[in-house]
Write a protein that holds these residues in place. Structure first.
Motif, mmCIF file in Angstrom:
data_model
loop_
_atom_site.group_PDB
_atom_site.id
_atom_site.type_symbol
_atom_site.label_atom_id
_atom_site.label_comp_id
_atom_site.label_asym_id
_atom_site.label_seq_id
_atom_site.Cartn_x
_atom_site.Cartn_y
_atom_site.Cartn_z
ATOM 1 N N LEU A 248 75.606 21.584 33.892
ATOM 2 C CA LEU A 248 74.789 22.658 33.330
ATOM 3 C C LEU A 248 75.682 23.790 32.834
ATOM 4 O O LEU A 248 76.654 24.158 33.508
ATOM 5 N N GLU A 249 75.341 24.346 31.686
ATOM 6 C CA GLU A 249 76.110 25.450 31.109
ATOM 7 C C GLU A 249 75.740 26.752 31.819
ATOM 8 O O GLU A 249 75.114 27.645 31.264
ATOM 9 N N THR A 250 76.150 26.839 33.078
ATOM 10 C CA THR A 250 75.867 28.014 33.901
ATOM 11 C C THR A 250 76.842 28.009 35.065
ATOM 12 O O THR A 250 77.751 27.173 35.118
ATOM 13 N N ASP A 251 76.669 28.938 36.005
ATOM 14 C CA ASP A 251 77.490 28.945 37.211
ATOM 15 C C ASP A 251 76.716 28.290 38.355
ATOM 16 O O ASP A 251 75.615 27.758 38.154
ATOM 17 N N PHE A 252 77.293 28.319 39.569
ATOM 18 C CA PHE A 252 76.622 27.682 40.702
ATOM 19 C C PHE A 252 75.249 28.285 40.949
ATOM 20 O O PHE A 252 74.287 27.569 41.227
ATOM 21 N N ASP A 253 75.164 29.604 40.869
ATOM 22 C CA ASP A 253 73.883 30.253 41.151
ATOM 23 C C ASP A 253 72.815 29.790 40.162
ATOM 24 O O ASP A 253 71.649 29.615 40.537
ATOM 25 N N GLY A 254 73.212 29.561 38.909
ATOM 26 C CA GLY A 254 72.274 29.027 37.922
ATOM 27 C C GLY A 254 71.845 27.612 38.258
ATOM 28 O O GLY A 254 70.663 27.263 38.128
ATOM 29 N N ASN B 69 78.298 30.064 50.111
ATOM 30 C CA ASN B 69 76.840 30.074 50.265
ATOM 31 C C ASN B 69 76.421 30.479 51.673
ATOM 32 O O ASN B 69 75.246 30.627 51.968
ATOM 33 N N LEU B 70 77.427 30.599 52.575
ATOM 34 C CA LEU B 70 77.294 31.173 53.922
ATOM 35 C C LEU B 70 76.581 30.275 54.925
ATOM 36 O O LEU B 70 76.210 30.726 56.003
ATOM 37 N N GLY B 71 76.427 28.998 54.598
ATOM 38 C CA GLY B 71 75.869 28.070 55.571
ATOM 39 C C GLY B 71 76.816 27.794 56.721
ATOM 40 O O GLY B 71 76.384 27.596 57.863
ATOM 41 N N ILE C 28 83.697 28.546 46.659
ATOM 42 C CA ILE C 28 82.997 29.713 47.186
ATOM 43 C C ILE C 28 82.774 30.753 46.093
ATOM 44 O O ILE C 28 82.570 31.938 46.384
ATOM 45 N N GLN C 29 82.771 30.313 44.839
ATOM 46 C CA GLN C 29 82.487 31.195 43.708
ATOM 47 C C GLN C 29 80.966 31.328 43.566
ATOM 48 O O GLN C 29 80.343 30.804 42.655
ATOM 49 N N ILE C 30 80.391 32.047 44.511
ATOM 50 C CA ILE C 30 78.935 32.161 44.630
ATOM 51 C C ILE C 30 78.568 33.628 44.814
ATOM 52 O O ILE C 30 79.077 34.287 45.728
ATOM 53 N N GLY C 31 77.696 34.114 43.960
ATOM 54 C CA GLY C 31 77.333 35.526 44.005
ATOM 55 C C GLY C 31 76.003 35.807 44.668
ATOM 56 O O GLY C 31 75.695 36.957 44.993
ATOM 57 N N ASP C 32 75.201 34.769 44.886
ATOM 58 C CA ASP C 32 73.872 34.945 45.466
ATOM 59 C C ASP C 32 73.654 33.897 46.554
ATOM 60 O O ASP C 32 72.887 32.955 46.405
#
Length: 449
Positions: free
Chosen positions: A204-210, A263-265, A324-328
């Protein structure tokens, strides 16, 4: 000791203290239908407490690194603490867990620590700690399908390691897997794993959060089962890391555990593992926790600086620690609860700090992925600031195999990562094919050391 005469049970329970609604584990559900909060797997501790702590210890010791199914797995050797009611014929395992606790004693001495160990969770079938949670999730799905629940596929969003684990375990079970990855943001070694295992892989043309937003929508169709860590079945497998660490330290608890966080799991899982041991009397204290984030993706650090009074998602910037490139992060509330209970802190590492720390650790015999570099850099900063005291004991969680990040290692030693410590670089030296040529170079090099 035979545990067959005991009835152990588990269920989903809402994490919202004012709600606490429960659901059976065979229900296709990921968050509370009443309040929307995430769920935990809740165990019947009263029944578990019927077994004395020393008997749990001896049981786990007797099963550790067994050759017998399912105890060859470090997760399923603790079945009563994970999925006590699953039928063994539905367990899907690849011998995950029972990873070694690397004794970095020379590194510890140089840092002034009593001890430093690195839990090598990446020494597993697909090369990351994600195997520990995925064996539980896919096994439960396998049980649900056997019981007639109409699940057609399992799906996840991923920055790499989750997709590899899901694809492998789903392939072993014969369940179709759907993988949503952010295009051009996953290492080649990680990307090819789900492809090789026959998963349906979408870039997908987005980041992990997308990707996460899309997979949440996709799995509203109940025949497609969500396999990300917001599904608390994953946490059940990952909490076994805490038990293994404690067991490998002779049932002693370290002063500190350092955990890379995206993602903090994982911090939620390790916290729950230590809490369960404490509640059942296997340990007498809880460790403190350092949650380590890459500075380019550090929303929890910003919240920590404000005493966790508020949390705001960010748009994660590119980092070498891509997993861990996750903002949300979806497990942020669970993570904050654990950090508060464990008197934990959050620390960050810049790109050059994580690269330098990974390379420095390698000089003590490790081979660190960039996420372990984030953890090591956060530890070094915490020692320098005096938060981690001289003479204390530390365990660092290494989440993935360094071999998955060959490009990262090459880039460091070839000088392609800016602002790093040049003294840590090690270049390959061209040499004439003669003994004199070899001796000439060795003479110069050994004089320097």
């Amino acid at each position: 000791m035979s545990l067959t005469k005991y009835q152990f049970r588990a269920q989903f329970r809402c994490t919202n203290e004012s709600c606490r609604k429960t659901y059976p584990l065979h229900q296709v559900i990921y968050s509370c239908s009443s309040c929307g909060e995430l769920l935990n797997v809740e165990h019947d501790l009263d029944s578990l407490k019927k077994i004395p702590a020393e008997e749990w210890k001896s049981t786990f010791e007797s099963r550790f690194r067994s050759s017998q199914f399912p105890n060859a797995s470090g997760v399923w050797g603790k079945k009563e603490w994970v999925l006590p009611e699953i039928k063994e014929e539905n367990i899907i395992t690849s011998g995950e867990g029972t990873t070694h606790l690397y004794d970095a004693s020379r590194f510890a001495k140089d840092l002034g620590l009593k001890s430093l160990h690195v839990k090598q969770c990446g020494v597993s079938h697909t090369g990351s700690f994600k195997d520990l949670g995925m064996t539980v999730l896919v096994s439960q799905v396998n049980q649900m399908i056997a019981d007639g629940v109409p699940i057609k596929a399992v799906a996840c969003a991923s920055t790499g390691d989750t997709s590899a684990a899901l694809a492998s375990y789903a392939a072993k079970a014969g369940i179709p897997a759907i993988i949503l990855l952010p295009a051009n943001k996953v290492s080649t070694a990680q990307l090819i794993q789900p492809v090789s295992n026959g998963a349906i892989v979408l870039a997908l043309e987005t980041d992990f959060d997308g990707c996460m937003a899309v997979v949440k929508e996709l799995t509203q169709e109940k025949s497609i089962y969500l396999a990300n860590s917001m599904n608390s079945l994953r946490i059940e497998g990952q909490k076994s890391i805490s038990v293994e660490i404690t067991q490998q330290l002779g049932w002693n608890v370290p002063d500190w555990v350092v955990i890379p966080g995206g993602n903090l799991g994982n911090v939620s899982a390790l916290g729950m593992g230590f809490e369960m041991m404490f509640e059942l009397g296997l340990i007498q204290k809880l460790p403190r926790i350092i949650l380590a984030q890459a500075k380019n993706a550090s929303p929890l650090y910003e919240s920590f600086k404000k005493g966790f009074a508020e949390f705001s998602p960010v748009t994660a910037e590119k980092t070498l620690a891509s997993a861990i490139q996750i903002g949300d992060p979806v497990s942020v509330k669970k993570a904050i609860r654990v950090l508060k209970k464990f008197n934990g802190i959050v620390e960050v590492a810049t790109e050059e700090e994580l690269a330098n720390a990974a390379a420095k650790g390698d000089l003590y015999g490790l081979y660190n992925d960039p996420h372990t570099g984030v953890a090591l850099a956060s530890l070094l900063k915490s020692i320098q600031s005096g938060v981690v005291k001289q003479g204390e004991s530390v365990v660092v969680i290494s989440t993935a195999n360094g071999l998955k990040f060959t490009e990262f290692k090459l880039a460091f030693h070839e000088g392609k990562i800016p602002k790093v410590d040049d003294t840590l670089k090690n270049v390959i030296l061209p040499c004439k094919p003669t003994l004199s040529g070899v001796m000439e170079i060795l003479g110069k090099h050994l004089k320097k050391t």
